[in-house]
Design a protein around this motif. Structure first.
Motif, PDB file in Angstrom:
ATOM      1  N   TYR A  27       7.961  11.847  -1.751  1.00 22.01           N
ATOM      2  CA  TYR A  27       7.346  10.698  -1.118  1.00 22.01           C
ATOM      3  C   TYR A  27       8.277   9.497  -1.195  1.00 22.01           C
ATOM      4  O   TYR A  27       8.572   8.844  -0.192  1.00 22.01           O
ATOM      5  CB  TYR A  27       6.014  10.394  -1.808  1.00 22.01           C
ATOM      6  CG  TYR A  27       5.293   9.206  -1.228  1.00 22.01           C
ATOM      7  CD1 TYR A  27       4.380   9.352  -0.198  1.00 22.01           C
ATOM      8  CD2 TYR A  27       5.535   7.917  -1.716  1.00 22.01           C
ATOM      9  CE1 TYR A  27       3.724   8.266   0.332  1.00 22.01           C
ATOM     10  CE2 TYR A  27       4.879   6.826  -1.190  1.00 22.01           C
ATOM     11  CZ  TYR A  27       3.975   6.996  -0.172  1.00 22.01           C
ATOM     12  OH  TYR A  27       3.339   5.923   0.354  1.00 22.01           O
ATOM     13  N   SER A  78      -0.979  10.086  10.372  1.00 23.61           N
ATOM     14  CA  SER A  78      -1.947  10.334   9.302  1.00 23.61           C
ATOM     15  C   SER A  78      -3.250  10.863   9.890  1.00 23.61           C
ATOM     16  O   SER A  78      -3.822  11.820   9.381  1.00 23.61           O
ATOM     17  CB  SER A  78      -2.264   9.053   8.534  1.00 23.61           C
ATOM     18  OG  SER A  78      -1.105   8.531   7.970  1.00 23.61           O
ATOM     19  N   VAL A 123       1.762  13.210   3.119  1.00 23.68           N
ATOM     20  CA  VAL A 123       2.226  11.954   3.713  1.00 23.68           C
ATOM     21  C   VAL A 123       3.731  12.005   3.978  1.00 23.68           C
ATOM     22  O   VAL A 123       4.242  11.265   4.817  1.00 23.68           O
ATOM     23  CB  VAL A 123       1.850  10.752   2.810  1.00 23.68           C
ATOM     24  CG1 VAL A 123       2.331   9.446   3.420  1.00 23.68           C
ATOM     25  CG2 VAL A 123       0.348  10.692   2.622  1.00 23.68           C
ATOM     26  N   VAL A 181      -0.253  13.150  -1.397  1.00 19.52           N
ATOM     27  CA  VAL A 181       1.106  12.617  -1.356  1.00 19.52           C
ATOM     28  C   VAL A 181       2.045  13.524  -0.561  1.00 19.52           C
ATOM     29  O   VAL A 181       2.804  13.070   0.284  1.00 19.52           O
ATOM     30  CB  VAL A 181       1.637  12.413  -2.791  1.00 19.52           C
ATOM     31  CG1 VAL A 181       3.129  12.234  -2.782  1.00 19.52           C
ATOM     32  CG2 VAL A 181       0.992  11.183  -3.395  1.00 19.52           C
ATOM     33  N   ALA A 216      -2.452   5.559  -6.443  1.00 23.06           N
ATOM     34  CA  ALA A 216      -3.848   5.684  -6.028  1.00 23.06           C
ATOM     35  C   ALA A 216      -4.204   7.150  -5.832  1.00 23.06           C
ATOM     36  O   ALA A 216      -5.281   7.610  -6.233  1.00 23.06           O
ATOM     37  CB  ALA A 216      -4.057   4.900  -4.731  1.00 23.06           C
ATOM     38  N   ASP A 217      -3.290   7.858  -5.217  1.00 22.26           N
ATOM     39  CA  ASP A 217      -3.502   9.274  -4.946  1.00 22.26           C
ATOM     40  C   ASP A 217      -3.754  10.025  -6.254  1.00 22.26           C
ATOM     41  O   ASP A 217      -4.635  10.879  -6.361  1.00 22.26           O
ATOM     42  CB  ASP A 217      -2.269   9.817  -4.237  1.00 22.26           C
ATOM     43  CG  ASP A 217      -2.398  11.276  -3.887  1.00 22.26           C
ATOM     44  OD1 ASP A 217      -3.051  11.568  -2.872  1.00 22.26           O
ATOM     45  OD2 ASP A 217      -1.871  12.107  -4.650  1.00 22.26           O
ATOM     46  N   PHE A 262       0.788   3.879  -3.020  1.00 20.94           N
ATOM     47  CA  PHE A 262      -0.061   4.999  -2.624  1.00 20.94           C
ATOM     48  C   PHE A 262      -0.057   6.172  -3.615  1.00 20.94           C
ATOM     49  O   PHE A 262      -1.128   6.677  -3.978  1.00 20.94           O
ATOM     50  CB  PHE A 262       0.304   5.478  -1.217  1.00 20.94           C
ATOM     51  CG  PHE A 262      -0.477   6.668  -0.795  1.00 20.94           C
ATOM     52  CD1 PHE A 262      -1.811   6.543  -0.456  1.00 20.94           C
ATOM     53  CD2 PHE A 262       0.096   7.935  -0.771  1.00 20.94           C
ATOM     54  CE1 PHE A 262      -2.557   7.650  -0.093  1.00 20.94           C
ATOM     55  CE2 PHE A 262      -0.638   9.045  -0.411  1.00 20.94           C
ATOM     56  CZ  PHE A 262      -1.974   8.896  -0.072  1.00 20.94           C
ATOM     57  N   ALA A 302       0.838  -1.201   0.000  1.00 20.16           N
ATOM     58  CA  ALA A 302       0.000   0.000   0.000  1.00 20.16           C
ATOM     59  C   ALA A 302       0.874   1.252   0.000  1.00 20.16           C
ATOM     60  O   ALA A 302       0.599   2.227  -0.707  1.00 20.16           O
ATOM     61  CB  ALA A 302      -0.924  -0.015   1.202  1.00 20.16           C
ATOM     62  N   LEU A 303       1.949   1.220   0.790  1.00 20.97           N
ATOM     63  CA  LEU A 303       2.835   2.387   0.854  1.00 20.97           C
ATOM     64  C   LEU A 303       3.468   2.657  -0.504  1.00 20.97           C
ATOM     65  O   LEU A 303       3.566   3.801  -0.946  1.00 20.97           O
ATOM     66  CB  LEU A 303       3.935   2.158   1.890  1.00 20.97           C
ATOM     67  CG  LEU A 303       3.582   2.417   3.349  1.00 20.97           C
ATOM     68  CD1 LEU A 303       4.808   2.172   4.220  1.00 20.97           C
ATOM     69  CD2 LEU A 303       3.093   3.844   3.520  1.00 20.97           C
TER      70      LEU A 303
END
Ligand SMILES: Nc1ncnc2c1ncn2[C@@H]1O[C@H](COP(=O)(O)OP(=O)(O)OP(=O)(O)O)[C@@H](O)[C@H]1O
Ligand SMILES: [Mg+2]
Lengths: 234, 348
Positions: B177, B286, B43, B40, B31-32, B28, B24-25
């Motif tokens: 990121y 988060s 994060v 992003v 997806a973002d 991400f 997921a990391l």
């Protein structure tokens, strides 16, 4: 091998040892007996460098240990099984044992010794992956001894290995100590159970409030009236 | 000794979850982008907090030393990077070089702060580290000729070649990121190596029983220096990166609340295991940095900007909620939200 002369030590302003002299020859087993609070544990701490003496001298294998830190003493061949066992309770049995070899760099030798220790204490082999704190009291004592043996000591300092253990376990532990001794390791044994200690050791020192009041062959001490009265319960 | 190492500890039943989290990391930003979340960039600080949490977890979790002034080492790294790269100073080194210096500065400050506590543990050591955490921001404020005081330092050099600057700018968060994620990976890797090494074992032995550890030949004064220098180095790294990421470095960014926050992340996530530190940090920061502001905006848009809107500023409840979370976790999950295998074993 080990020689203390006129050692004085204490905690803060409390003087505990008031001039202790004793000697352990190479491969010899010597007992240190005495009442609660006599300073037996303190003596072992001084020998192992966990406490600096305020006066007197500790010599090991011919050289003085003044200012020599504990880790160096371990590397020189002193193993210590502290009072109350003190295993690392959240580390596994294997990790505990490997910590005993912390000062050693010979990986092959360490592996060999691990095997040897597990042969001596088969109970530990079954529990290599278990946390130290989950072992029974007797197993913890075995682990503490195994850990000290992993340093391949030439002198083993044992502080009341029988404390709080069932007679059968005590017997087992003492058999192992005798074996270790027969294999050539010198032993300085602190023990409340003077009969056990004197059976195992050839010589003994009697400590009373920080001074050695009697010393000699274990056989002789066993029959001396005043010692029987004071430490062996008549 | 390597063969003995596998199986030294039982297998982690949660490994699949950790792998899913890692995936997921990594995914991400995609997806973002697809969902047009534009999160992003937000994060990045979350990942930096995760780095801090992993570093502090070494001192507190592995070594058992309560470290209350961790922001001081974060500051050391940030100011080292700022001073060495900013145009306000004569050095103007590239950030990469300055980051190495920042890691060194954090480690040095850590080693120095171990000196007064070579024999201390527990409350006394905690108080000394608390003191260091207080002294550093005060010094930063008052040592104006060097630190520019309240004025702060800016701009700090950005990572990568000059041509990338548009990219690495905060509006283009993706590169940032992955930089932060890669550094987090690096720190986790080092930590894992350490945990399984002779040094890491000595740290844990020290935590478990100092006397027994020295009876095994562990130099306990050296352990203190190692622990504080190592976690200081990690904080220095995070400090350098965050200095480059934020618009300006100011003393107020390195005060006690930061230390307290990182410490709560470590405790909430699970003492003594880097996984807990990482997931604890990612989850909680988060919530704090991303979810709380969104909730605030949403709530305020519902009621309008009346005189009560202050109470709807969810970030103001940060320490209330963290405190509450700490109490609840200690009561119901003393091993932390993501407990180490050891703790699970004991419960089971
Ligand atoms: N850390 C310490 N700080 C202050 N005093 C201590 C400390 N440890 C031991 N003492 C004191 O030193 C004296 C000797 O203690 P020591 O532990 O050496 O006795 P011991 O002979 O081993 O006794 P036991 O048979 O009960 O184990 C005791 O009076 C004890 O109160
Ligand atoms: Mg004692």
């Amino acid at each position: 091998m080990l020689e203390l002369s006129g050692v004085e030590a204490g905690y803060g302003s409390v003087r505990v040892l008031k001039g202790v002299s004793l000697r352990v020859g190479p491969g010899e087993a010597v007992a240190l007996i005495g009442a609660n609070g006599a300073g037996k544990t303190t003596t072992l701490r001084v020998v192992h460098g966990l406490l600096e003496p305020s006066a007197g001298q500790v010599r090991f294998r011919g050289s003085t240990l003044a200012g020599v830190p504990t880790e160096a003493r371990v590397a020189l061949g002193m193993g210590h099984v502290p009072e109350g066992r003190q295993v690392f309770s959240r580390l596994t049995v294997r990790e505990n044992l490997r910590l005993g070899a912390y000062t050693r760099r010979d990986a092959a030798g360490v592996r060999e010794d691990l095997e040897r220790v597990l042969e001596v204490f088969p109970r530990l082999r079954e529990r290599l992956r278990q946390k130290g704190g989950t072992l029974s009291g007797g197993e913890q004592q075995m682990l503490a001894m195994g850990r000290a043996l992993m340093g391949r000591p030439s002198l083993l300092l044992l502080d009341e290995p029988s404390m709080g253990l069932a007679p059968l376990v005590v017997e087992q532990i003492f058999r192992v100590i005798a074996e270790i001794h027969r294999a050539g390791t010198a032993v300085l044994l602190v023990e409340q159970n003077a009969y056990l200690a004197l059976e195992l050791c050839s010589r003994a020192y009697v400590l009373t409030t920080g001074s050695v009041v009697a010393e000699g062959a274990a056989r002789d001490l066993l029959v001396r009236e005043e010692i029987r009265a004071a430490y062996l319960g008549g | 000794m390597t063969p003995a190492r596998t199986g030294e500890r039982p297998r982690d039943p949660h490994a699949p979850f950790h792998r899913a989290g890692l995936a997921a990391l990594v995914l991400f930003p995609a997806a973002d982008h697809l969902l047009d979340l534009r999160l992003v960039g937000d994060v990045v600080p979350v990942l930096l907090f995760a780095i801090l949490a992993v570093g502090l977890n070494a001192t507190v979790g592995l070594g058992g030393l309560l470290q209350l002034g961790y922001a001081a080492y974060f500051a050391a790294g940030a100011y080292a990077a700022g001073i060495l790269t900013s145009v306000a100073y004569p050095f103007q080194l590239p950030l990469e070089v300055a980051t190495a210096a920042a890691v060194g500065a954090g480690a040095l400050l850590g080693a120095l702060s171990a000196l007064p506590v070579l024999r201390l543990k527990g409350d006394y050591l905690a108080i000394v580290t608390l003191g260091i955490g207080e002294i550093v921001p005060v010094t930063l404020r008052n040592l104006e000729p060097i630190t520019k005081g309240e004025f702060g330092i800016s701009p700090v050099d950005l990572p990568g070649p000059r041509a990338w600057e548009d990219w690495t700018n905060t509006t283009h968060g993706v590169l940032w990121y992955y930089l932060a994620l890669a550094l987090l990976g690096l720190v986790v890797y080092c930590q894992r190596r350490l945990e399984r090494s002779r040094i890491g074992r000595a740290w844990e032995a020290f935590r478990e029983d100092e006397l027994a550890a020295s009876a095994c030949g562990v130099d306990t004064a050296a352990v203190r220096v190692q622990l504080l220098a190592y976690s200081g180095a990690v904080a220095g790294l995070a400090g350098a990166v965050s200095a480059s990421y934020v618009p300006a470095i100011l003393p107020s960014q390195y005060e006690f609340p930061i230390s307290a926050m990182v410490l709560s992340l470590v405790v909430l996530g699970g003492l003594g295991n880097w996984r807990g530190a990482v997931w604890g940090a990612i989850l909680l920061v988060s919530l704090d940095r991303i979810l709380a502001p969104s909730l605030t905006r949403w709530a305020q848009s519902l009621v309008g900007s009346g005189s009560y809107s202050f109470f709807l500023e969810f970030s103001n409840y940060r320490f209330l909620l963290f405190g509450l979370a700490l109490v609840l976790v200690m009561r119901w999950r003393p091993g932390g939200l993501f407990p180490p295998r050891a703790a699970q074993e004991r419960v089971g």
